[in-house]
Motif scaffolding. Structure first.
Motif, PDB file in Angstrom:
ATOM      1  N   ALA A 131     -28.985  25.423  12.813  1.00  0.00           N
ATOM      2  CA  ALA A 131     -29.168  25.320  14.267  1.00  0.00           C
ATOM      3  C   ALA A 131     -28.878  23.903  14.757  1.00  0.00           C
ATOM      4  CB  ALA A 131     -30.591  25.727  14.648  1.00  0.00           C
ATOM      5  N   ASN A 132     -29.352  22.896  14.008  1.00  0.00           N
ATOM      6  CA  ASN A 132     -29.124  21.505  14.408  1.00  0.00           C
ATOM      7  C   ASN A 132     -27.650  21.127  14.365  1.00  0.00           C
ATOM      8  OD1 ASN A 132     -31.792  21.039  14.881  1.00  0.00           O
ATOM      9  ND2 ASN A 132     -32.093  19.562  13.247  1.00  0.00           N
ATOM     10  N   THR A 133     -26.960  21.615  13.340  1.00  0.00           N
ATOM     11  CA  THR A 133     -25.540  21.304  13.207  1.00  0.00           C
ATOM     12  C   THR A 133     -24.763  21.835  14.399  1.00  0.00           C
ATOM     13  OG1 THR A 133     -25.685  21.349  10.787  1.00  0.00           O
ATOM     14  CG2 THR A 133     -23.491  21.556  11.761  1.00  0.00           C
ATOM     15  N   LEU A 134     -25.052  23.084  14.786  1.00  0.00           N
ATOM     16  CA  LEU A 134     -24.386  23.671  15.950  1.00  0.00           C
ATOM     17  C   LEU A 134     -24.749  22.909  17.219  1.00  0.00           C
ATOM     18  CD1 LEU A 134     -24.783  27.517  15.294  1.00  0.00           C
ATOM     19  CD2 LEU A 134     -22.747  26.104  14.957  1.00  0.00           C
ATOM     20  N   ASN A 135     -26.018  22.553  17.357  1.00  0.00           N
ATOM     21  CA  ASN A 135     -26.475  21.861  18.565  1.00  0.00           C
ATOM     22  C   ASN A 135     -25.863  20.468  18.671  1.00  0.00           C
ATOM     23  OD1 ASN A 135     -28.610  22.370  20.780  1.00  0.00           O
ATOM     24  ND2 ASN A 135     -29.002  20.262  20.156  1.00  0.00           N
ATOM     25  N   ILE A 136     -25.856  19.731  17.554  1.00  0.00           N
ATOM     26  CA  ILE A 136     -25.274  18.388  17.557  1.00  0.00           C
ATOM     27  C   ILE A 136     -23.780  18.466  17.827  1.00  0.00           C
ATOM     28  CG2 ILE A 136     -24.730  16.383  16.105  1.00  0.00           C
ATOM     29  CD1 ILE A 136     -27.432  16.857  14.714  1.00  0.00           C
ATOM     30  N   GLY A 137     -23.118  19.470  17.235  1.00  0.00           N
ATOM     31  CA  GLY A 137     -21.689  19.649  17.479  1.00  0.00           C
ATOM     32  C   GLY A 137     -21.401  19.904  18.948  1.00  0.00           C
ATOM     33  N   ALA A 138     -22.202  20.773  19.566  1.00  0.00           N
ATOM     34  CA  ALA A 138     -22.027  21.070  20.995  1.00  0.00           C
ATOM     35  C   ALA A 138     -22.286  19.833  21.846  1.00  0.00           C
ATOM     36  CB  ALA A 138     -22.958  22.203  21.412  1.00  0.00           C
ATOM     37  N   ASP A 139     -23.323  19.047  21.485  1.00  0.00           N
ATOM     38  CA  ASP A 139     -23.642  17.841  22.235  1.00  0.00           C
ATOM     39  C   ASP A 139     -22.545  16.790  22.119  1.00  0.00           C
ATOM     40  OD1 ASP A 139     -25.990  18.846  23.187  1.00  0.00           O
ATOM     41  OD2 ASP A 139     -27.270  17.886  21.701  1.00  0.00           O
ATOM     42  N   LEU A 140     -22.050  16.575  20.898  1.00  0.00           N
ATOM     43  CA  LEU A 140     -20.989  15.591  20.700  1.00  0.00           C
ATOM     44  C   LEU A 140     -19.725  15.997  21.458  1.00  0.00           C
ATOM     45  CD1 LEU A 140     -21.388  14.755  16.893  1.00  0.00           C
ATOM     46  CD2 LEU A 140     -21.823  13.218  18.816  1.00  0.00           C
ATOM     47  N   GLY A 141     -19.424  17.304  21.431  1.00  0.00           N
ATOM     48  CA  GLY A 141     -18.254  17.786  22.163  1.00  0.00           C
ATOM     49  C   GLY A 141     -18.391  17.567  23.659  1.00  0.00           C
ATOM     50  N   ALA A 142     -19.583  17.869  24.196  1.00  0.00           N
ATOM     51  CA  ALA A 142     -19.822  17.683  25.628  1.00  0.00           C
ATOM     52  C   ALA A 142     -19.796  16.199  26.001  1.00  0.00           C
ATOM     53  CB  ALA A 142     -21.165  18.302  26.017  1.00  0.00           C
ATOM     54  N   MET A 143     -20.358  15.363  25.138  1.00  0.00           N
ATOM     55  CA  MET A 143     -20.364  13.918  25.399  1.00  0.00           C
ATOM     56  C   MET A 143     -18.939  13.359  25.389  1.00  0.00           C
ATOM     57  SD  MET A 143     -23.644  13.102  22.987  1.00  0.00           S
ATOM     58  CE  MET A 143     -23.344  11.358  22.803  1.00  0.00           C
ATOM     59  N   ALA A 144     -18.126  13.848  24.449  1.00  0.00           N
ATOM     60  CA  ALA A 144     -16.739  13.386  24.376  1.00  0.00           C
ATOM     61  C   ALA A 144     -15.959  13.798  25.622  1.00  0.00           C
ATOM     62  CB  ALA A 144     -16.077  13.945  23.118  1.00  0.00           C
ATOM     63  N   LYS A 145     -16.181  15.027  26.083  1.00  0.00           N
ATOM     64  CA  LYS A 145     -15.505  15.486  27.303  1.00  0.00           C
ATOM     65  C   LYS A 145     -15.933  14.646  28.505  1.00  0.00           C
ATOM     66  CE  LYS A 145     -12.765  18.902  26.203  1.00  0.00           C
ATOM     67  NZ  LYS A 145     -11.292  18.773  26.440  1.00  0.00           N
ATOM     68  N   ALA A 146     -17.215  14.314  28.557  1.00  0.00           N
ATOM     69  CA  ALA A 146     -17.699  13.480  29.655  1.00  0.00           C
ATOM     70  C   ALA A 146     -17.087  12.083  29.591  1.00  0.00           C
ATOM     71  CB  ALA A 146     -19.222  13.384  29.609  1.00  0.00           C
ATOM     72  N   ALA A 147     -16.991  11.546  28.377  1.00  0.00           N
ATOM     73  CA  ALA A 147     -16.394  10.212  28.213  1.00  0.00           C
ATOM     74  C   ALA A 147     -14.928  10.210  28.624  1.00  0.00           C
ATOM     75  CB  ALA A 147     -16.542   9.758  26.765  1.00  0.00           C
ATOM     76  N   GLN A 148     -14.257  11.339  28.394  1.00  0.00           N
ATOM     77  CA  GLN A 148     -12.844  11.421  28.764  1.00  0.00           C
ATOM     78  C   GLN A 148     -12.630  11.424  30.274  1.00  0.00           C
ATOM     79  OE1 GLN A 148     -11.218  14.810  26.438  1.00  0.00           O
ATOM     80  NE2 GLN A 148      -9.947  13.284  25.395  1.00  0.00           N
ATOM     81  N   LEU A 149     -13.689  11.682  31.033  1.00  0.00           N
ATOM     82  CA  LEU A 149     -13.573  11.570  32.483  1.00  0.00           C
ATOM     83  C   LEU A 149     -13.303  10.129  32.883  1.00  0.00           C
ATOM     84  CD1 LEU A 149     -16.541  13.845  33.645  1.00  0.00           C
ATOM     85  CD2 LEU A 149     -14.121  14.427  33.589  1.00  0.00           C
ATOM     86  N   ILE A 150     -13.836   9.197  32.092  1.00  0.00           N
ATOM     87  CA  ILE A 150     -13.647   7.775  32.357  1.00  0.00           C
ATOM     88  C   ILE A 150     -12.489   7.217  31.538  1.00  0.00           C
ATOM     89  CG2 ILE A 150     -14.760   5.496  32.254  1.00  0.00           C
ATOM     90  CD1 ILE A 150     -17.427   6.871  32.601  1.00  0.00           C
ATOM     91  N   LEU A 151     -12.346   7.730  30.321  1.00  0.00           N
ATOM     92  CA  LEU A 151     -11.302   7.244  29.407  1.00  0.00           C
ATOM     93  C   LEU A 151     -10.371   8.399  29.027  1.00  0.00           C
ATOM     94  CD1 LEU A 151     -13.727   5.236  27.103  1.00  0.00           C
ATOM     95  CD2 LEU A 151     -12.297   4.273  28.912  1.00  0.00           C
ATOM     96  N   PRO A 152      -9.563   8.866  29.959  1.00  0.00           N
ATOM     97  CA  PRO A 152      -8.752  10.067  29.718  1.00  0.00           C
ATOM     98  C   PRO A 152      -7.686   9.909  28.646  1.00  0.00           C
ATOM     99  CG  PRO A 152      -8.088   8.999  31.753  1.00  0.00           C
ATOM    100  CD  PRO A 152      -9.336   8.311  31.299  1.00  0.00           C
ATOM    101  N   ASN A 153      -7.300   8.679  28.332  1.00  0.00           N
ATOM    102  CA  ASN A 153      -6.223   8.464  27.368  1.00  0.00           C
ATOM    103  C   ASN A 153      -6.715   8.317  25.928  1.00  0.00           C
ATOM    104  OD1 ASN A 153      -4.230   8.463  29.411  1.00  0.00           O
ATOM    105  ND2 ASN A 153      -4.673   6.310  29.870  1.00  0.00           N
TER     106      ASN A 153
END
Length: 300
Positions: free
Chosen positions: A101-123
């Motif tokens: 459960a933690n692995t899936l949750n951390i994976g989802a969180d890291l993915g969402a955080m990366a997408k959010a970061a790409q809003l500022i750093l799209p390249n």
């Protein structure tokens, strides 16, 4: 059970001194994957599932208080208590489920955080951002002492108030919100059942049970109780302090859920944006507060 320790003569600690592990656990419950789930709920169903915020609050608070009590009485984390009270097979099964459960949750969180970061750093590469965030998160936990780390986490809770602030800027029918926030409404459609399941899964999460007990133990160690024996047993004053902390944290968590769903319902759903597919979509809900800075605020 060990007898209660001697009660302190007077509890002079202020409210802010009483909150800690419970507040951080409540804020952590509104993680990136949770925010995405709440945003999708508001965008897809408006305020019809808003009642889940109120109905999950006592469930979350009672479960987290149970976990805290276990830590305060035994001086050990949840895994150590399972090991002591049950067979190795039970411990291994619980640990395996938690790891999955933690692995899936951390994976989802890291993915969402990366997408959010790409809003500022799209390249910047999506995979590169995930790897950097995972490494930074790991190093922070290893090298920063718990007392310092917990202090920063408590202040970062403020970031969750962006959606609450937005709610008081846009035009919302508060009577309707109150009605939908208290009266359950279910259509039993497949998509609604899936979202309800997702909300229950992201609010009453297994990792929070283990985390709550571990944080209570860490807090006691920071107070000088470095052995299990010195941590065993508790007092009415400690229980009262813990309950204020836990219920405050869970109340914050559900308030944030309430306002994320409400804001997304009144900004996205009403404008026909019913499918949240990216971080940019969810960021649109903050536009009334931040305008063209909405994506940046959401990313932060």
């Amino acid at each position: 059970m060990k007898k209660e320790q001697e009660e302190p003569k007077k509890d002079n600690e202020g409210y802010l001194k009483k909150i800690g592990p419970g507040l951080v656990a409540g804020a952590a419950d509104d993680d990136p994957s949770g925010i995405a789930t709440y945003s999708q709920t508001g965008a897809q169903f408006g305020t019809s599932l808003l009642w889940l915020a109120a109905w999950t609050f006592p469930l979350m608070a009672m479960i987290q208080e149970m976990c805290s009590r276990i830590a305060l009485v035994t001086g050990k984390g949840l895994a150590s208590n399972i090991k002591k009270m049950y067979s190795k097979q039970a411990l291994y099964a619980c640990t395996a489920l938690l790891f999955f459960a933690n692995t899936l949750n951390i994976g989802a969180d890291l993915g969402a955080m990366a997408k959010a970061a790409q809003l500022i750093l799209p390249n910047i590469s999506y995979v590169f951002i995930i790897l950097v965030m995972a490494l930074v998160g790991l190093l922070l936990q290893i090298f920063i002492p718990y007392r310092e780390y917990a202090k920063y986490l408590k202040w970062l809770v403020i970031s969750l108030f962006a959606y609450i602030a937005t709610a008081f800027i846009i035009d919302m029918n508060w009577a309707q919100l109150l009605h939908d926030g208290l009266i359950p409404h279910i259509t039993f459609s497949k998509s609604q059942i899936l979202l309800i399941t997702a909300i229950l899964g992201t609010t009453i999460s297994p990792y929070l049970f283990f985390w709550q007990t571990s944080q209570e133990v860490e807090q006691q160690i920071e107070e000088g109780k470095t052995t299990v024996h010195s941590r065993q047993g508790t007092t009415k004053s400690e229980i009262k302090k813990m309950r204020i902390d836990v219920w405050s944290g869970m109340l914050l968590s559900n308030l944030v859920m309430f306002f994320i769903i409400s804001v997304c319902a009144n900004t996205l759903f009403v404008n026909g944006i019913t499918n949240i597919g990216t971080a940019s979509d969810a960021a649109l809900a903050l536009a009334p507060l931040a305008g063209h800075w909405a994506t940046t605020l959401f990313a932060v």
